[in-house]
Scaffold this active site. Structure first.
Site, mmCIF file in Angstrom:
data_model
loop_
_atom_site.group_PDB
_atom_site.id
_atom_site.type_symbol
_atom_site.label_atom_id
_atom_site.label_comp_id
_atom_site.label_asym_id
_atom_site.label_seq_id
_atom_site.Cartn_x
_atom_site.Cartn_y
_atom_site.Cartn_z
ATOM 1 N N ARG A 319 1.238 7.925 -3.035
ATOM 2 C CA ARG A 319 0.443 6.936 -3.470
ATOM 3 C C ARG A 319 -0.891 7.277 -3.114
ATOM 4 O O ARG A 319 -1.929 6.958 -4.011
ATOM 5 C CB ARG A 319 0.904 5.427 -3.047
ATOM 6 C CG ARG A 319 0.203 4.178 -3.339
ATOM 7 C CD ARG A 319 0.686 3.128 -3.093
ATOM 8 N NE ARG A 319 1.911 2.615 -3.945
ATOM 9 C CZ ARG A 319 1.547 2.096 -5.213
ATOM 10 N NH1 ARG A 319 0.611 1.278 -5.654
ATOM 11 N NH2 ARG A 319 2.756 1.766 -5.814
ATOM 12 N N GLU A 723 -1.657 -6.587 -2.633
ATOM 13 C CA GLU A 723 -2.144 -5.321 -1.990
ATOM 14 C C GLU A 723 -3.527 -4.994 -2.667
ATOM 15 O O GLU A 723 -4.574 -4.746 -1.792
ATOM 16 C CB GLU A 723 -1.364 -4.065 -2.065
ATOM 17 C CG GLU A 723 -0.151 -4.025 -1.293
ATOM 18 C CD GLU A 723 0.911 -2.963 -1.689
ATOM 19 O OE1 GLU A 723 1.029 -2.146 -0.879
ATOM 20 O OE2 GLU A 723 1.282 -2.686 -2.869
#
Lengths: 778, 194
Positions: A319, A723
């Site tokens: 990520r 997030e």
């Protein structure tokens, strides 16, 4: 609009309602895992034996002295494990290790009639060790070649040609710190063997299914013999995605061996010294710009500090690589990732999951290079935005840039950015010892688990004969408002008032094989599953109503608990409809399922479309820095965020504010310090680890949602909010950099440590202040 | 050789909040508990919690927080750090706010305590409880009891003149979810009503 995204008449979704546990929270009645301990009879307490060596071989473990302590019932060691001595999914985390891998590693656990007895028993356990060489810092690990897991490479284009064609080439290094989760509720588990010989574990876990699997394999049982329930968590933030399993396994093992309930509740000191944190990273980069400041090439190496075991480091690193572009088009890219193995706690998931780390690298690069290019940072950022139709370095098309540019423009106009920049320039010109600066941050964050298989969810919905509805889904509640949203989704999908629906706690025997509540997708995937179950039920009820109302099922609508046929005034109350369905032997229970469509990912080539969509947000922050101390305050923050068509606006705004605050904490306050010699965590209490408090809040804090942006293909047109906002806080760090630079000559490029504590800001501004010449290279 | 947790690492730290009779040592406590006297089983303590009288015998080292949670099963008061730095355990002791983790139960023989469970009167939420719901002043809820009890104290003390003043006088209460903005709004709303 797809059927998944379309909202019916008068929906419950989109209404700004309080959190589903609001009344319970303000009354002290909402239960957390450890609050349940008093309900069990004869509960034993567990206490770990932590060894104060960063790396050592255990040569002897003598537990007999503990058993002599009054109230000690049993000491749990590796010899007691009937199944696999392992608390992780990669089989690299022994529950009872024979090698100490970090300072404070627990090697065995003592069970006592009281916590005091267990504590004294743990103190009596004798552990002989042979100390081994330890690696504490990432540069040490890099020098020693101490890595674990894969070494992914993401490439596009021809980096060397990109540099050759660049008008300006810069290079640098940047090492930045991790972050302690500091969920206010420490890790907790309560296990017992129930009346049916089922192992029942209450756990503060974001991933009940994986907790169940680890407990089962430690006990040598199959999954159907273990049930895990999570009522709610007092904060998770990723820290309870992978880390709770071992603690739950200790409780379960103790319960099986003693026949009594066993309670594990870590003290804050134990939690901070034993559990994993956000990955700190080391990066080395080379970047090329054309004459106008457009990014041409980026060659970077990112090394994540994995700590002692692999944990979730591989997907975190993926990520990070997938977010090094943030909102910027990089024509030629080569990014290589490594995971360092160090003798520290095992780094794990933390809100953003590597995304913030990848993006911090590019934002740091732009912040450092803007003065060298002689371009205002806001102009440099905007000039490098993707255009729709371009693709990310990993091959995913970018097609919602108008949302980001709209948010960018709104922040500029709502935040009165141009006028304030002029005011700041005037202020700085007349204040030699105090400087202000204003910076902006765009965020483009990929939504979905990078690993395609995890993008599935289940739900179970019951309608009882009296018309009441009970829903279960696979997601967990940690304060992010998932349960609130799921109640709204169910009420909307069934066409009943919110008060008709109740939500039962997350349990593995209700919804199996769930994914972690993580990656911001909790409401996307569980909402899809809840809606799917409710749609099945509503379809059945439409058939029943159709016969009663003398209409075709397609023409039946259920709104606010009343069924009607199109063009007819005749009505049928929900309760009557449900009763009629029961008497017609229509099934009033349904299991729902959802899989995110359109995803594919090749981890080998590092190419694909791993994300369903991108979340977007833009923030601007203005800071003021004191030249004598480096102390600073945040004068104003403006945020515009894209949450699609919000399922629950209060929840989403709370996520945005809270995410920003937590991100600012990571970047400016929260200073994890490890003793480089012993590997001991020095900041192991809240007295030395500074958390964001009321005092650091921006003096003005404006948050708004981007309007009229329903997301097609996602439940009721919504978008993730968990997030994404954390990364908006980059603007605070960049504003601090610019304020520090303002103490030096025009064009000063400032290197700023992360976290940018007042001390770090002081050294940055002091360096800038002492420069007599303007930096000029590249 | 290693033995257990390095307890010497533990640090007990006062927050900036004013504390009422908080101590960090157990010495001589058996004699401080009013008229009660210590036995082998512990020290008798008698106090009134949320209007209800309790007489218990506890280990002299029992914190007020553990008495509430472990002995009286009043689990609405939460343990965040157990060292006075997060404020999750705030209760009202004789009307004043105190971190219940940082004071010993035996020091408060005869005291009157109010916890989050006792704040509502006759089924009617306290104005600050209502304000927390109205302003969405929490996320995970774990700090909420402490925030509300601290907020009640803050309002009683008259420290709600401005947002800045509230932020200063509430600064001993940590909200890791970052709901501060709304907590300030809740305290402001309730302060106006009182």
């Amino acid at each position: 609009m797809s059927a998944l995204s379309e909202r019916p008449e008068n929906p419950s979704v989109g209404v700004a309602i309080p959190h589903e546990s609001a009344s319970a929270h303000v009354s002290g009645l909402a239960k957390y895992t450890d609050d349940l301990a008093g309900r069990a009879q004869g509960t034993l307490h567990a206490y770990p034996v932590q060894v104060p060596h960063a790396h050592a071989r255990i040569t002897a473990l003598r537990t007999e002295p503990a058993l002599a302590v009054p109230g000690v019932v049993r000491v749990l060691t590796a010899a007691d494990v009937p199944g696999v001595n392992d608390s992780g999914i990669h089989h690299d985390e022994p529950l009872f290790p024979d090698e100490v891998m970090f300072y404070g590693h627990a090697v065995c656990w003592v069970l006592g009639e009281s916590l005091e007895a267990a504590r004294l028993g743990a103190a009596a356990v004798e552990v002989d060790v042979e100390p081994l060489p330890a690696l504490i810092t990432v540069p040490e690990a890099i020098a020693a070649g101490s890595f674990q897991g894969g070494r992914p490479v993401m490439t596009r284009g021809d980096v060397d040609a990109g540099f050759a064609a660049s008008a300006h080439v810069f290079e640098g290094e940047f090492e930045f710190a991790g972050q302690e989760h500091f969920y206010l509720e420490t890790h907790a588990a309560l296990a017992q063997v129930d009346e049916n010989d089922q192992i029942f574990v209450q756990s503060s876990t974001q991933h009940p299914t994986e907790t169940q699997e680890i407990v089962a394999h430690v006990l040598g049982l199959r999954s159907h013999e273990v049930t895990v329930q999570c009522l709610r968590m007092g904060g998770g933030f990723g820290g309870k995605e992978m880390q709770p399993h071992g603690f739950a396994a200790i409780a379960a093992l103790g319960a099986v061996l003693t026949g009594r309930p066993v309670r594990v509740r870590l003290s804050r000191l134990q939690d901070m010294t034993m559990s994993g944190k956000r990955h700190g990273f080391h990066s080395r980069w080379r970047v090329g710009f054309d004459a106008e400041g457009r990014l041409q090439a980026l060659d970077a190496t990112l090394t994540a500090d994995g700590g002692w075991s692999l944990d979730l480091s591989a997907p975190v690193l993926s990520r990070a690589l997938c977010h090094i572009d943030n909102a910027y088009y990089l024509p030629h890219v080569r990014v290589q990732g490594f995971i360092a193995r160090t003798n520290k706690t095992s780094s794990t998931a933390f809100r953003g999951f590597g995304g913030p780390q990848g993006m911090l690298v590019i934002e740091d690069i732009l912040g450092r290079c803007a003065p060298l290019l002689g371009i205002d940072p806001i102009t440099l950022q905007r000039r490098n935005f993707y255009a729709d139709g371009q693709t990310t370095p990993y091959g995913q098309p970018v097609n919602q840039m108008t949302r980001l540019t709209t948010a960018w423009d709104q922040v500029i106009s709502n935040g009165d950015i141009s006028a304030r920049q002029r005011e700041i320039a005037a202020f700085n010109a007349t204040h030699p010892h105090t400087k202000r600066a204003l910076a902006m941050t765009p965020v483009k964050f990929g939504i979905s688990f990078n690993l395609t298989a995890f993008n599935q969810a289940g739900a179970l919905v019951h309608i009882y004969k009296d018309g009441s509805v009970l829903i279960n889904h696979g997601g967990t509640e940690m304060g992010q408002g998932l349960h609130t949203k799921m109640l709204q989704v169910a009420a909307t999908a069934l066409g009943v008032p919110l008060s008709t629906v109740r939500l039962a706690p997350t349990r593995t025997d209700k919804v199996p094989n769930t994914s972690a509540t993580a990656a911001s997708v909790g409401s996307d995937i569980n909402g899809g599953a809840v809606k799917n179950a409710c749609d099945q039920l509503r379809q059945r009820l439409h058939e029943v109503a159709a016969t009663r109302l003398g209409a075709h099922a397609h023409d039946v609508r259920i709104v606010d608990g009343v069924a009607r046929a199109l063009g007819s005034n005749q009505t049928l109350e929900w309760n009557e409809l449900v009763k009629a369905a029961y008497w017609q032997r229509v099934q009033l229970s349904a299991a729902g399922f959802y899989r995110t469509e359109g995803l594919h990912w090749n981890a080998e080539t590092f190419q694909g479309t791993p994300f369903k969509y991108f979340g977007h947000g833009v923030a601007a922050a203005e800071v003021e820095v004191d030249g004598f101390t480096g102390a600073y305050r945040t004068r104003r923050v403006d945020i515009v965020h894209d949450v699609g068509d919000s399922l629950s606006p209060l929840v989403d705004i709370g996520q945005i504010e809270g995410g920003f605050v937590q991100g600012a904490g990571w970047l400016t306050l929260e200073d994890l310090r490890w003793d480089a010699k012993t590997g001991r965590l020095l900041t192991q209490t809240p007295s030395t680890y500074k958390l964001p408090s009321f005092s650091e809040m921006p003096e003005v804090f404006n948050v708004s949602l981007l309007a009229d942006v329903p997301e097609d293909g996602v439940v009721y047109g919504s978008k993730a909010s968990g997030e994404v906002p954390l990364m908006l806080a980059f603007c605070v760090r960049e504003a601090l950099r610019q304020a520090a630079a303002a103490f030096g000559p025009v064009g000063t490029s400032v290197e700023l440590a992360s976290p940018a504590t007042p001390e770090a800001v002081y050294w940055a501004l002091d360096t800038a202040r002492n420069r007599s010449d303007v930096a000029a290279y590249g | 050789m290693a033995q257990g947790t390095p307890e010497s690492d533990r640090s007990l730290t006062l927050t900036r909040r004013q504390f009422v009779g908080a101590v960090t040592t157990t010495a001589g406590l058996a004699t401080t508990g009013g008229s009660a006297s210590a036995t082998e089983d512990g020290v008798p303590v008698s106090l009134t919690v949320n209007g209800k009288h309790h007489a218990v015998v506890v280990d002299a080292r029992t914190s007020l927080l553990d008495l509430l949670r472990e002995d009286l099963q009043l689990t609405g008061t939460h343990k965040g750090c157990d060292q006075g730095a997060c404020g999750a355990c705030t209760v009202l002791l004789d009307g004043r706010r105190i971190n219940s983790c940082l004071t010993l139960a035996v020091m408060h023989d005869g005291a009157e305590l109010t916890t989050i469970e006792g704040l509502a009167e006759g089924g009617e939420l306290h104005p600050l409880q209502r304000a927390f719901i109205d302003t969405d002043a929490f996320q995970c809820g774990y700090c909420t009891a402490g925030q509300i009890m601290s907020g009640v104290g803050c309002i009683r003390e008259g420290h709600c003149g401005s947002g800045t003043e509230i932020r200063e006088w509430m600064s001993g209460n940590i909200c890791r979810c970052g709901a501060y903005q709304n907590i300030v709004a809740a305290v402001q709303q309730a302060a106006k009503e009182s």
